[in-house]
Design an enzyme around this catalytic site. Structure first.
Site, PDB file in Angstrom:
ATOM      1  N   SER A 136     -19.085 -19.092  18.062  1.00  0.00           N
ATOM      2  CA  SER A 136     -18.035 -18.161  18.476  1.00  0.00           C
ATOM      3  C   SER A 136     -18.579 -16.743  18.562  1.00  0.00           C
ATOM      4  O   SER A 136     -19.538 -16.384  17.871  1.00  0.00           O
ATOM      5  CB  SER A 136     -16.895 -18.189  17.452  1.00  0.00           C
ATOM      6  N   TYR A 150     -12.779 -18.927   8.765  1.00  0.00           N
ATOM      7  CA  TYR A 150     -13.222 -19.363  10.098  1.00  0.00           C
ATOM      8  C   TYR A 150     -14.594 -18.783  10.450  1.00  0.00           C
ATOM      9  O   TYR A 150     -15.508 -19.507  10.850  1.00  0.00           O
ATOM     10  CB  TYR A 150     -12.177 -18.941  11.134  1.00  0.00           C
TER      11      TYR A 150
HETATM   12  N1  LIG Z   1     -10.228 -20.181  21.983  1.00  0.00           N
HETATM   13  C1  LIG Z   1     -11.061 -19.248  21.578  1.00  0.00           C
HETATM   14  O1  LIG Z   1     -10.805 -18.028  21.709  1.00  0.00           O
HETATM   15  C2  LIG Z   1     -12.392 -19.636  20.963  1.00  0.00           C
HETATM   16  C3  LIG Z   1     -13.370 -18.630  20.835  1.00  0.00           C
HETATM   17  C4  LIG Z   1     -14.590 -18.940  20.273  1.00  0.00           C
HETATM   18  C5  LIG Z   1     -14.853 -20.239  19.849  1.00  0.00           C
HETATM   19  N2  LIG Z   1     -13.887 -21.204  19.983  1.00  0.00           N
HETATM   20  C6  LIG Z   1     -14.227 -22.555  19.500  1.00  0.00           C
HETATM   21  O2  LIG Z   1     -14.079 -23.473  20.570  1.00  0.00           O
HETATM   22  C7  LIG Z   1     -13.815 -24.768  20.043  1.00  0.00           C
HETATM   23  C8  LIG Z   1     -12.676 -25.386  20.814  1.00  0.00           C
HETATM   24  O3  LIG Z   1     -11.517 -24.594  20.637  1.00  0.00           O
HETATM   25  P1  LIG Z   1     -10.430 -24.359  21.797  1.00  0.00           P
HETATM   26  O4  LIG Z   1     -10.338 -22.913  22.033  1.00  0.00           O
HETATM   27  O5  LIG Z   1     -10.673 -25.260  22.924  1.00  0.00           O
HETATM   28  O6  LIG Z   1      -9.116 -24.741  20.985  1.00  0.00           O
HETATM   29  P2  LIG Z   1      -8.097 -25.970  21.121  1.00  0.00           P
HETATM   30  O7  LIG Z   1      -7.539 -26.022  22.487  1.00  0.00           O
HETATM   31  O8  LIG Z   1      -7.182 -25.837  19.951  1.00  0.00           O
HETATM   32  O9  LIG Z   1      -9.043 -27.251  20.934  1.00  0.00           O
HETATM   33  C9  LIG Z   1      -9.533 -27.628  19.678  1.00  0.00           C
HETATM   34  C10 LIG Z   1      -9.937 -29.069  19.769  1.00  0.00           C
HETATM   35  O10 LIG Z   1     -10.519 -29.462  18.512  1.00  0.00           O
HETATM   36  C11 LIG Z   1      -9.906 -30.682  18.164  1.00  0.00           C
HETATM   37  N3  LIG Z   1      -9.964 -30.983  16.743  1.00  0.00           N
HETATM   38  C12 LIG Z   1      -9.493 -30.273  15.692  1.00  0.00           C
HETATM   39  N4  LIG Z   1      -9.732 -30.944  14.553  1.00  0.00           N
HETATM   40  C13 LIG Z   1     -10.373 -32.092  14.892  1.00  0.00           C
HETATM   41  C14 LIG Z   1     -10.883 -33.206  14.188  1.00  0.00           C
HETATM   42  N5  LIG Z   1     -10.769 -33.290  12.848  1.00  0.00           N
HETATM   43  N6  LIG Z   1     -11.515 -34.198  14.863  1.00  0.00           N
HETATM   44  C15 LIG Z   1     -11.613 -34.135  16.216  1.00  0.00           C
HETATM   45  N7  LIG Z   1     -11.121 -33.142  16.949  1.00  0.00           N
HETATM   46  C16 LIG Z   1     -10.512 -32.132  16.291  1.00  0.00           C
HETATM   47  C17 LIG Z   1      -8.476 -30.554  18.650  1.00  0.00           C
HETATM   48  O11 LIG Z   1      -7.865 -31.833  18.654  1.00  0.00           O
HETATM   49  P3  LIG Z   1      -6.276 -32.062  18.382  1.00  0.00           P
HETATM   50  O12 LIG Z   1      -5.631 -31.900  19.729  1.00  0.00           O
HETATM   51  O13 LIG Z   1      -6.237 -33.461  17.863  1.00  0.00           O
HETATM   52  O14 LIG Z   1      -5.857 -31.029  17.383  1.00  0.00           O
HETATM   53  C18 LIG Z   1      -8.744 -29.985  20.033  1.00  0.00           C
HETATM   54  O15 LIG Z   1      -9.143 -30.980  20.934  1.00  0.00           O
HETATM   55  C19 LIG Z   1     -13.558 -24.587  18.553  1.00  0.00           C
HETATM   56  O16 LIG Z   1     -14.716 -24.955  17.827  1.00  0.00           O
HETATM   57  C20 LIG Z   1     -13.315 -23.088  18.408  1.00  0.00           C
HETATM   58  O17 LIG Z   1     -13.687 -22.612  17.145  1.00  0.00           O
HETATM   59  C21 LIG Z   1     -12.662 -20.929  20.534  1.00  0.00           C
END
Ligand SMILES: NC(=O)c1ccc[n+]([C@@H]2O[C@H](COP(=O)([O-])OP(=O)(O)OC[C@H]3O[C@@H](n4cnc5c(N)ncnc54)[C@H](OP(=O)(O)O)[C@@H]3O)[C@@H](O)[C@H]2O)c1
Length: 287
Positions: A136, A150
């Site tokens: 991130s 986090y």
């Molecule tokens: N959005 C941002 O601004 C941002 C910025 C930097 C980094 N990130 C990183 O990007 C990654 C994806 O996030 P996103 O933004 O796409 O958010 P998101 O739409 O909330 O997606 C998160 C994903 O992780 C899955 N997940 C959570 N716990 C899990 C588990 N125990 N086993 C398998 N899957 C699990 C969720 O599944 P469920 O649907 O089952 O909950 C969902 O598919 C994360 O690692 C996050 O830290 C995000």
């Protein structure tokens, strides 16, 4: 999963965790559209439309083992692993219960460790592979109030990745970190707020209140998850990939601004960004 036919093993095989939404979903589609035989994995298969998927909860040893075994038995190889699954626990550090902290680490850090350890023996045997860990922009940012849990998982992922890189290079396995800025996904709705942090009598409630409008503001300029998916695709198709790929204008600009600043100058700038430059007097008045 794109349908595996007998000829499909000419394709590079990719496994993406957390494919049910956001960055994982878009990355899964992006890789599939670009010729990768792509396994979307998610913990709740009801969320699978419109792609065929494999169940994988990154916190569950058996689930991870079964998912990797089922892919291996179909394809005999995994070329790309994208460790994407994750969520954010928010709250001032003192307000975070140990169980909440452990759960955050169980998914964000041990989840990455669990899936990676399950895939590595195969990649070593193949003498090739690419592991992309979705870190991130909070790492170059250095942290934010309410983000200790986090942010520390993402710093841990960076340490893990940097160390593994040395170990895996001679086996032909590449390790890449992707640092997205603010991305418009379900991530912010899925934020888990520490129980004690919801209590208005928390000594940190003023700081948390001050941060809330700032989050709303930065969300307005969020980049799309497709942008991150494109960065992942570029990273895994680069012949000689670098270690870190930024994803998002915001994080590129922040990293640029940070260049040449002392830690203290950067801290003062960020404090202002977080609306916290006058927080000392506010807290002083409260306690
Ligand atoms: N959005 C941002 O601004 C941002 C910025 C930097 C980094 N990130 C990183 O990007 C990654 C994806 O996030 P996103 O933004 O796409 O958010 P998101 O739409 O909330 O997606 C998160 C994903 O992780 C899955 N997940 C959570 N716990 C899990 C588990 N125990 N086993 C398998 N899957 C699990 C969720 O599944 P469920 O649907 O089952 O909950 C969902 O598919 C994360 O690692 C996050 O830290 C995000």
């Amino acid at each position: 999963m794109t349908s595996p036919s007998s000829s499909s093993f000419n394709h590079r095989v990719a496994l993406v965790t957390g494919s049910s939404s956001g960055i994982g979903y878009e990355t899964t589609l992006m890789l599939a559209r670009n010729g990768f035989l792509t396994y979307a994995t998610m913990r709740d298969l009801k969320k699978s439309e419109p792609i065929k998927v494999v169940q994988l909860d990154v916190t569950d040893d058996r689930s991870v083992k079964n998912a990797v075994q089922s892919i291996t038995s179909e394809c005999s190889k995994i070329d790309v692993l994208v460790n994407n699954a994750g969520y954010a626990l928010n709250g001032a550090f003192e307000d975070i219960a140990m169980e909440e902290l452990k759960a955050q680490y169980e998914t964000n850090l041990f989840g990455v460790a669990r899936v990676t350890q399950a895939v590595l023996p195969l990649m070593r045997k193949q003498k090739s592979g690419v592991i992309v860990n979705i870190s991130s922009g909070v790492v170059p940012m250095g942290g934010f109030p309410g983000g200790s849990a986090y942010v520390s998982t993402k710093f841990a992922i960076e340490g893990l990745s940097r160390s593994m890189r040395y170990e895996l290079e001679s086996f032909g396995i590449k390790v890449i970190l992707v640092e997205p800025g603010v991305i418009g996904t379900n991530f912010f709705n899925a934020v888990v707020v520490a129980k004690k942090s919801k209590d208005p009598s928390s000594p940190y409630s003023r700081i948390m209140e001050k941060m809330a409008p700032r989050f709303e503001e930065i969300m307005k300029n969020a980049s799309s998850p497709e942008l991150v998916a494109r960065v992942v695709l570029r990273a895994i198709t680069d012949e000689n990939p670098g270690l870190i790929y930024l994803a998002g204008k915001d994080i590129e600009e922040l990293k640029e601004a940070n260049r040449g600043m002392s830690d203290e100058e950067f801290y003062t700038m960020m404090k202002k960004n977080f609306n916290l430059d006058s927080i000392e007097s506010t807290i002083g008045a409260k306690n």
